[in-house]
Design a protein around this motif. Structure first.
Motif, PDB file in Angstrom:
ATOM      1  N   CYS A 165       1.261  -1.200  -0.195  1.00 49.49           N
ATOM      2  CA  CYS A 165       0.103  -0.174  -0.199  1.00 49.49           C
ATOM      3  C   CYS A 165       0.736   1.449   0.003  1.00 49.49           C
ATOM      4  O   CYS A 165       0.723   2.081  -0.520  1.00 49.49           O
ATOM      5  CB  CYS A 165      -1.080  -0.408   0.879  1.00 49.49           C
ATOM      6  N   GLN A 166       2.021   0.956   0.152  1.00 51.93           N
ATOM      7  CA  GLN A 166       2.909   2.161   0.623  1.00 51.93           C
ATOM      8  C   GLN A 166       2.980   3.004  -0.833  1.00 51.93           C
ATOM      9  O   GLN A 166       3.098   3.690  -1.369  1.00 51.93           O
ATOM     10  CB  GLN A 166       4.523   2.083   1.310  1.00 51.93           C
ATOM     11  N   SER A 202       2.372   5.907   6.071  1.00 50.53           N
ATOM     12  CA  SER A 202       2.864   5.825   4.810  1.00 50.53           C
ATOM     13  C   SER A 202       2.689   7.054   3.896  1.00 50.53           C
ATOM     14  O   SER A 202       3.269   7.134   2.514  1.00 50.53           O
ATOM     15  CB  SER A 202       1.531   4.541   4.203  1.00 50.53           C
ATOM     16  N   ASP A 256      -6.809   5.308   1.338  1.00 52.75           N
ATOM     17  CA  ASP A 256      -6.198   4.374   1.941  1.00 52.75           C
ATOM     18  C   ASP A 256      -7.097   3.088   2.467  1.00 52.75           C
ATOM     19  O   ASP A 256      -7.992   3.405   3.003  1.00 52.75           O
ATOM     20  CB  ASP A 256      -5.356   5.362   3.087  1.00 52.75           C
ATOM     21  N   ASP A 278      -3.793  -3.298  -0.178  1.00 54.00           N
ATOM     22  CA  ASP A 278      -2.986  -4.048   0.157  1.00 54.00           C
ATOM     23  C   ASP A 278      -3.189  -5.598  -1.114  1.00 54.00           C
ATOM     24  O   ASP A 278      -4.785  -6.152  -0.387  1.00 54.00           O
ATOM     25  CB  ASP A 278      -2.161  -4.204   1.670  1.00 54.00           C
ATOM     26  N   HIS A 291      -1.600  -8.747   0.455  1.00 57.65           N
ATOM     27  CA  HIS A 291      -0.549  -9.501   1.196  1.00 57.65           C
ATOM     28  C   HIS A 291      -1.620  -9.541   2.765  1.00 57.65           C
ATOM     29  O   HIS A 291      -0.286  -9.719   3.456  1.00 57.65           O
ATOM     30  CB  HIS A 291       0.747  -8.573   1.134  1.00 57.65           C
ATOM     31  N   LYS A 292      -2.680  -8.269   2.959  1.00 56.69           N
ATOM     32  CA  LYS A 292      -3.314  -8.381   4.371  1.00 56.69           C
ATOM     33  C   LYS A 292      -4.281  -9.207   4.004  1.00 56.69           C
ATOM     34  O   LYS A 292      -3.700 -10.062   3.883  1.00 56.69           O
ATOM     35  CB  LYS A 292      -3.258  -6.683   4.769  1.00 56.69           C
TER      36      LYS A 292
END
Ligand SMILES: *Cc1c(COP(=O)(O)O)cnc(C)c1O
Length: 474
Positions: free
Chosen positions: A142-143, A187, A264, A293, A295-296
């Motif tokens: 997400c960053q 972020s 976000d 994301d 990966h979350k």
């Protein structure tokens, strides 16, 4: 057999066995780590030898040396930070991503990877309820999704102001104002720094007790003389409380002032995938860009984030680059025209596999299941002695605090008690939690993001708290 093939066979075989034993340990083994920093330095910090080693030995030694320092973060009783697990299909696809070792920079360099991203990108928009016409990018998290989206915002806002930022940079450009909640994720600030929009351009908007910003404050900020160009940052899933801004009211208001609205939604945007939670993101479709994301909450392995931009032209203009030695396909999608990276991992494969394993219903069940477990955990915790609920989960995040039972104890005693309880729970290896400071008070976060977490895991975790809270001397 060719020597290299037999080396792959034996080395990957060892890796496979270790992967399975880690998966097995997640059910019963410790959620935290056992080795100290010093242990790990001793195990791993040997001098690099002059001569290399057989690959089997390297992998065997590596797996043994790191064992005490591998968190159980991929397991079902890990509730720290916001960390997802890993679906079997996603993990297998991730292994193959390494095996195929494609450079997913342009179509010509990795044709299947390019098409998989095209397809999975469209699926993601559908599941997240974003406009079909939005552009997208698969990034590291997400960053970098923020960096990608805000680069597009910077392009569009400055173009509107008659400034070519890709050519001239920011020297002499009109300043861009950023309106954002004072509870934003860090972020966002790093993305602004990387893009040359310093943090002093950020105007903090206060949040109400539900960590949401109000129309009134946004209206006031514009009337106090902020003129375009402006970016409004909104939150789908506050990092501490999981709160959602009121998109349906705030986005049209910001648009009436020609602001670019960026969301976000690192984990919270996934609420759109669950019919039961979709009302929380109502109106979010009208934003200009969205970062989230894989990966979350989607439970694909690290690293995997997604950027979406309504104005695809602005997105591409911000990142577009052509090199004479590359082959830019005219029909298929060339990823580097949309991403900040050049050479890159073919990270679309695990996402494609995760979405196929789950299907639309499976994604909805994953999201709703985690929300249910978070609610159940907070409800059961609240029945234990000395537990104060600070934020009841609206999705998969909750906040509690542990009160010092001694009479006359102060806020700072409660802070100490909260830290001590978290430490005591983590030390059992049964479950893992992390703390935060929330409006000046120490709290424990409850974050449920793993596809494996069951009601039995919640019960098992509650038994640990029960034991610890009832025992003296914590
Ligand atoms: C995790 C998180 C981020 C950063 O995402 P990465 O994937 O770690 O780069 C941004 N915003 C929120 C709300 C998050 O939870």
């Amino acid at each position: 057999m060719d020597n290299s093939i037999s080396q792959f066979q034996s080395t990957l075989g060892i890796a496979f066995q270790h992967a399975l034993s880690y998966q097995t340990s997640l059910a019963s083994g410790p959620t935290g780590t056992i080795a100290s920093y010093k242990d790990l330095r001793t195990e791993l910090g040997q001098p690099l030898g002059e001569r290399g080693l057989p690959p089997e030995e390297v992998v065997r030694e590596l797996a043994n040396a790191v064992a005490g320092g591998i968190l159980g973060s991929s397991g079902p009783r890990f509730f720290g930070w916001v960390i997802g697990g890993c679906l079997p299909a996603a993990m297998a696809a991730d292994w193959l991503t390494s095996a195929w070792d494609q450079n997913a920079v342009v179509y010509a360099c990795a044709p299947a990877a390019a098409v998989v991203e095209e397809v999975a990108g469209a699926w993601l928009k559908e599941i997240l309820g974003l406009p079909e016409s939005a552009s997208f990018a698969f990034v590291s998290g997400c960053q970098m999704a923020h960096v990608t989206c805000l680069a597009a915002a910077r392009h569009a806002l400055l173009e509107e102001a008659g400034w070519d930022v890709e050519r001239n940079g920011l020297y002499g450009a009109p300043p861009i104002h950023i309106l954002s909640s004072d509870q934003r994720h860090g972020s966002i600030e790093r993305a602004l720094r990387l893009l040359g929009m310093g943090n002093s351009q950020v105007i903090d908007l206060p949040t109400d007790p539900a960590t949401r910003i109000s129309c009134r404050d946004i209206e006031r900020a514009f009337q106090d003389g902020i003129s375009a160009p402006t970016v409004l940052l909104l939150q789908a899933g506050d990092i501490n409380t999981g709160a959602f801004d009121d998109f349906a009211s705030l986005i049209p208001l910001a648009k009436s002032y020609k602001a670019w609205v960026h969301v976000d939604g690192a984990f919270g945007l996934w609420a759109s995938a669950s019919p039961r939670h979709r009302h929380l993101t109502k109106g979010v479709v009208a934003a200009d860009s969205w970062a989230t994301d894989g990966h979350k909450w989607l439970n694909v392995p690290f690293d995997c984030g997604y950027a979406f931009v309504a104005n695809g032209r602005a997105h591409r203009s911000a990142l577009m680059h052509r090199a004479p030695y590359l082959t830019h396909d005219t029909v298929a999608r060339n990823q580097m025209e949309w991403t900040p990276e050049w050479s890159r991992r073919a990270r679309g494969f695990p996402t494609y596999a995760a979405l196929r394993q789950l299907g639309r219903n499976g994604v909805a069940e994953l999201i709703a299941g985690c929300c249910k477990h978070a609610a159940s955990m907070v409800a059961q915790l609240s029945a234990l002695p000395g537990v104060e609920v600070l934020a009841k989960p609206s999705i998969n995040q909750g906040l509690v605090r542990f009160l010092d039972p001694r009479s006359g104890s102060s806020e700072s005693d409660h802070d100490c008690r909260t830290r001590a309880v978290i430490e005591a729970v983590n030390a059992t290896g049964e479950a893992f939690f992390t703390g935060t400071t929330w409006y000046g008070r120490q709290a424990m976060r409850i974050s449920v993001c793993n596809w494996k977490t069951s009601e039995e895991d919640v019960k098992r975790t509650i038994r640990v708290f029960d034991r610890i809270l009832r025992c003296e001397g914590v």
